[in-house]
Design an enzyme around this catalytic site. Structure first.
Site, PDB file in Angstrom:
ATOM      1  N   CYS A  59       0.585  -1.381  -0.143  1.00  0.00           N
ATOM      2  CA  CYS A  59       0.189  -0.206   0.558  1.00  0.00           C
ATOM      3  C   CYS A  59       0.754   0.842   0.340  1.00  0.00           C
ATOM      4  O   CYS A  59       1.630   1.426   0.800  1.00  0.00           O
ATOM      5  CB  CYS A  59      -1.164  -0.235   1.880  1.00  0.00           C
ATOM      6  SG  CYS A  59      -1.487   1.382   1.475  1.00  0.00           S
ATOM      7  N   TYR A 190      -5.648   7.108  -9.171  1.00  0.00           N
ATOM      8  CA  TYR A 190      -6.882   5.760  -8.490  1.00  0.00           C
ATOM      9  C   TYR A 190      -8.311   6.663  -9.622  1.00  0.00           C
ATOM     10  O   TYR A 190      -9.240   5.520  -9.705  1.00  0.00           O
ATOM     11  CB  TYR A 190      -6.761   6.061  -7.026  1.00  0.00           C
ATOM     12  CG  TYR A 190      -6.069   5.116  -5.959  1.00  0.00           C
ATOM     13  CD1 TYR A 190      -6.484   3.742  -6.309  1.00  0.00           C
ATOM     14  CD2 TYR A 190      -4.893   5.830  -5.892  1.00  0.00           C
ATOM     15  CE1 TYR A 190      -5.104   2.823  -5.161  1.00  0.00           C
ATOM     16  CE2 TYR A 190      -3.543   4.732  -4.720  1.00  0.00           C
ATOM     17  CZ  TYR A 190      -3.738   3.695  -4.811  1.00  0.00           C
ATOM     18  OH  TYR A 190      -3.249   2.420  -3.918  1.00  0.00           O
TER      19      TYR A 190
END
Length: 350
Positions: A59, A190
């Site tokens: 992440c 994203y």
């Protein structure tokens, strides 16, 4: 579970789906806002050994905390637990640990720490998270604040020679740069990858590469984003750049150019990668496994690509010619400890 009974996962996924047809991606920014401070005003005082950082290497938000923890030398003050690179709709899991259980918290899933404090916690079970070891409950998952507090509230436990990553005289500029980097780059990839319409994708794509062009111009004449040393702003940009060619270029369709085809940003990223505390936290295998396996609505086959060749991260970058002092008046961190070392073959350095 959400209020409507659906499960929710990392980055706001519902029922394991990351793309909502016809809509732009909207990240849920409601995090647990408690802070661990010297004065303990939120009920959580700075105390060595009391808290455990849960930070998956896959992440980018968690990767920030691993870099800052190492640069500042907080290993003895704040232990770390590392979930594996993939998770299901419920939670990150400790599948890399013996028996699939975190050895300190003694839980198989990060959700157990969230539910220990909030039995009906309604949002995503996200990393990074800091857990109170005595109670087993989550303290905070506010990734935007965690590293800043490492830098400003945990100073009594910084190593000798720790750099000042958030110097007071530069904080306004660091915050200004970091806000744009987050909005248009960190989250911008994203917005491209999870876009639910052509228009949403086109808008996000244009914004992302406009921001990368702005960063290229800024970094063409200075070695670091703010001032002449590494700061929090560099940490925040680096974790996205490290994932750009392996993941975002193809998987998220951020494909105007590869990072390796943007000379200034590519040299800047290699400069940081080769700086102790940065590249030695990067696990390219886990990064690719996370995105290509977990985002199954984007990559239904869940096939993880073999490429790209990542040995070029170790090639000369030439950024020393711009001057600057990576750690200011401080020193590089020592080599990572065995528990913090990236697995052999997962990084050009290993």
């Amino acid at each position: 579970m959400t209020s409507d009974g659906r499960t929710t996962g990392e980055d706001g996924a519902r029922d394991g789906k990351y793309v909502e047809p016809g809509k732009a991606y909207d990240r849920d920014m409601r995090y647990i806002a408690d802070r661990i401070t010297v004065d303990g005003r939120d009920g959580w005082p700075v105390e060595a050994g009391r808290y455990r950082l849960i930070a998956a290497r896959a992440c980018p938000w968690a990767n920030r905390t691993l870099i800052v923890r190492r640069l500042l030398g907080l290993e003895d003050a704040i232990s770390v637990g590392m979930p594996g690179p993939t998770h299901d709709q419920r939670s990150w899991t400790f599948d890399l640990d013996p028996g699939g259980v975190d050895p300190v918290l003694e839980i198989p899933r990060l959700q157990d720490a969230y539910f220990a404090r909030y039995p009906d916690y309604p949002r995503g079970i996200t990393v990074p998270a800091i857990v109170d070891i005595p109670t087993g409950g989550v303290v905070t998952n506010d990734f935007n604040r965690i590293t800043l507090d490492f830098e400003t509230e945990w100073t009594q436990f910084h190593r000798d020679g720790a750099p000042d990553l958030y110097p007071e005289r530069l904080r306004d500029e660091i915050d200004t740069v970091a806000r744009r980097v987050f909005r248009e780059v960190n989250n911008g990839v994203y917005l491209c990858g999870f876009a639910g319409s052509q228009q949403a994708y086109d808008d996000a794509y244009g914004t992302l590469f406009t921001a990368l062009d702005w960063l290229t111009e800024r970094l063409s004449t200075q070695r670091y984003l703010v001032g002449d040393t590494i700061t929090e702003a560099d940490v925040r940009l680096f974790t996205t750049l490290a994932r750009f060619d392996p993941v975002y270029h193809g998987h998220f369709k951020c494909n105007r150019q590869k990072l390796s085809e943007m000379p200034v940003l590519w040299a800047y990223a290699r400069d940081l990668f080769q700086t102790p505390g940065f590249g030695d936290t990067i696990d390219f295998v886990q990064i690719k496994e996370h995105y290509y396996i977990v985002h199954s609505d984007i990559n239904p086959s869940r096939i993880v690509p073999d490429g790209p060749d990542l040995q070029n991260w170790l090639t000369p970058h030439g950024r020393e010619e711009l001057g600057g002092r990576p750690f200011g008046g401080g020193t590089p961190p020592p080599p990572p400890r065995p528990h913090d070392t990236v697995a052999a073959g997962h990084n050009p350095m290993t």
